[in-house]
Write a protein that holds these residues in place. Structure first.
Motif, short mmCIF file in Angstrom:
data_model
loop_
_atom_site.label_atom_id
_atom_site.label_comp_id
_atom_site.label_asym_id
_atom_site.label_seq_id
_atom_site.Cartn_x
_atom_site.Cartn_y
_atom_site.Cartn_z
N SER A 130 0.86 -1.18 0.00
CA SER A 130 0.00 0.00 0.00
C SER A 130 0.90 1.23 0.00
N LEU A 131 0.96 1.93 -1.11
CA LEU A 131 1.88 3.05 -1.27
C LEU A 131 1.19 4.41 -1.26
N VAL A 132 -0.11 4.45 -0.97
CA VAL A 132 -0.84 5.72 -0.91
C VAL A 132 -0.75 6.26 0.51
N PRO A 133 -0.08 7.38 0.72
CA PRO A 133 0.07 7.90 2.09
C PRO A 133 -1.27 8.23 2.73
N LEU A 134 -1.37 7.94 4.02
CA LEU A 134 -2.49 8.28 4.90
C LEU A 134 -3.76 7.49 4.61
N LEU A 192 14.50 10.49 12.75
CA LEU A 192 13.39 10.23 11.84
C LEU A 192 13.85 9.40 10.65
N ALA A 193 15.02 9.74 10.11
CA ALA A 193 15.56 8.97 8.98
C ALA A 193 15.90 7.55 9.41
N LEU A 194 16.46 7.40 10.61
CA LEU A 194 16.79 6.07 11.12
C LEU A 194 15.53 5.24 11.31
N GLY A 195 14.50 5.84 11.93
CA GLY A 195 13.26 5.11 12.13
C GLY A 195 12.61 4.73 10.82
N ALA A 196 12.63 5.64 9.84
CA ALA A 196 12.04 5.33 8.54
C ALA A 196 12.82 4.23 7.83
N GLY A 197 14.15 4.28 7.92
CA GLY A 197 14.95 3.24 7.27
C GLY A 197 14.73 1.87 7.88
N CYS A 198 14.69 1.81 9.21
CA CYS A 198 14.44 0.53 9.87
C CYS A 198 13.04 0.01 9.54
N SER A 199 12.08 0.92 9.51
CA SER A 199 10.71 0.51 9.18
C SER A 199 10.61 -0.01 7.76
N MET A 200 11.32 0.62 6.84
CA MET A 200 11.31 0.14 5.45
C MET A 200 11.90 -1.26 5.34
N LEU A 201 12.93 -1.54 6.14
CA LEU A 201 13.50 -2.89 6.14
C LEU A 201 12.48 -3.91 6.63
N VAL A 202 11.73 -3.55 7.68
CA VAL A 202 10.72 -4.45 8.22
C VAL A 202 9.60 -4.68 7.21
N LEU A 246 9.05 -12.17 2.60
CA LEU A 246 8.82 -13.44 3.29
C LEU A 246 7.36 -13.89 3.21
N ARG A 247 6.51 -13.07 2.61
CA ARG A 247 5.09 -13.43 2.42
C ARG A 247 4.45 -13.82 3.75
N LEU A 248 4.46 -12.88 4.68
CA LEU A 248 3.97 -13.12 6.03
C LEU A 248 2.48 -12.84 6.18
N ASP A 249 1.77 -12.65 5.07
CA ASP A 249 0.35 -12.33 5.11
C ASP A 249 0.13 -11.01 5.85
N ARG A 250 0.95 -10.03 5.54
CA ARG A 250 0.82 -8.68 6.09
C ARG A 250 0.91 -7.68 4.95
N VAL A 251 0.34 -6.51 5.19
CA VAL A 251 0.36 -5.46 4.18
C VAL A 251 1.55 -4.55 4.44
N SER A 252 2.42 -4.41 3.46
CA SER A 252 3.56 -3.49 3.56
C SER A 252 3.07 -2.11 3.17
N SER A 253 2.89 -1.25 4.17
CA SER A 253 2.23 0.04 3.95
C SER A 253 3.19 1.19 4.20
N VAL A 254 3.08 2.20 3.38
CA VAL A 254 3.87 3.41 3.58
C VAL A 254 3.44 4.14 4.85
N ASP A 255 2.18 3.96 5.25
CA ASP A 255 1.72 4.59 6.49
C ASP A 255 2.41 3.98 7.71
N ASP A 256 2.71 2.69 7.66
CA ASP A 256 3.47 2.08 8.75
C ASP A 256 4.84 2.75 8.89
N VAL A 257 5.47 3.02 7.76
CA VAL A 257 6.78 3.68 7.79
C VAL A 257 6.66 5.07 8.40
N LEU A 258 5.64 5.80 7.99
CA LEU A 258 5.45 7.17 8.50
C LEU A 258 5.20 7.17 10.00
#
Length: 220
Positions: free
Chosen positions: A126-130, A169-179, A186-198
């Motif tokens: 999900s790449l649409v912010p907010l 903020l950059a460190l948190g965003a980078g770590c979140s992007m890795l997650v 790994l196909r963990l049945d989760r949605v990789s969302s840009v909002d999670d990173v934010l």
């Protein structure tokens, strides 16, 4: 005669007493709220069972609480060793290092827990912010704020190079992007969302602001 210094000490003691009292009340209220779900996970965790303990939110939180004395012992041992070696700010450095690891690794573990369709359902992005903030709800937003909060709080205390809110903020965003990337790959049945990173990065930044009193001195 200078009378300005005398009222400051009692006022500082009063503020500290109030803060400690609020912290104790907050911890007591939190413990009372989560007592029942944690006790439900206790038998499986104490028996060393993986399913029902380490793959559940309640089990991971319970093991974090149980491991607090061990974490405190590690802080003491590291600080003692550093003081013996003549290292300055030994206690602060040791607390920051253990706090970063102890407060971040379990939270990342929770985000990487596989869903019921793991390995079957393809990765979703999900790449649409907010857009996903509405579906997160208060609990989801609060959880995402806490994932890298310990990293944001302790990293500027330990590393002078990170004593800056934009860098955290950059460190948190980078770590979140890795997650989020790991969740997708790994196909963990989760949605990789840009909002999670934010939200993850915002939590790290807010935590850094909360510890500014300590890391500002480290930076100088």
């Amino acid at each position: 005669m200078n009378h300005s210094a005398s009222p400051s000490a009692p006022s500082r003691r009063t503020r500290r007493a109030v803060l400690v009292s609020l912290a104790v009340l907050g911890l007591a209220g939190t413990a009372s709220a989560v007592r029942r779900p944690l006790l439900m996970a206790a038998p499986r965790c104490l028996a060393g069972r993986w399913h029902g303990c380490y793959d559940t939110f309640n089990g991971v939180v319970l093991m974090m609480l149980v491991g607090l004395p061990l974490a405190a012992l590690v802080v003491w041992a590291l600080a003692h060793r550093r003081r013996a070696a003549g290292v300055t700010s030994a206690r602060r450095r040791s607390l920051a290092e253990v706090g970063m690891a102890y407060g971040t690794v379990p939270m990342v573990w929770l985000t990487l827990m596989p869903g019921p369709g793991a390995g079957i359902v393809p990765g979703r992005v999900s790449l649409v912010p907010l857009r996903d903030l509405v579906t997160m709800g208060p609990v989801g937003i609060g959880g995402n704020l806490l994932i890298f909060a310990a990293l944001g709080f302790f990293a500027p205390i330990r590393f002078a190079a990170l004593a800056s809110v934009p860098r955290i903020l950059a460190l948190g965003a980078g770590c979140s992007m890795l997650v989020e990337t790991a969740q997708y790959v790994l196909r963990l049945d989760r949605v990789s969302s840009v909002d999670d990173v934010l939200v993850n990065a915002t939590g790290a930044g807010l935590a850094a602001l909360a510890s500014r009193r300590w890391w500002a001195t480290t930076r100088s």
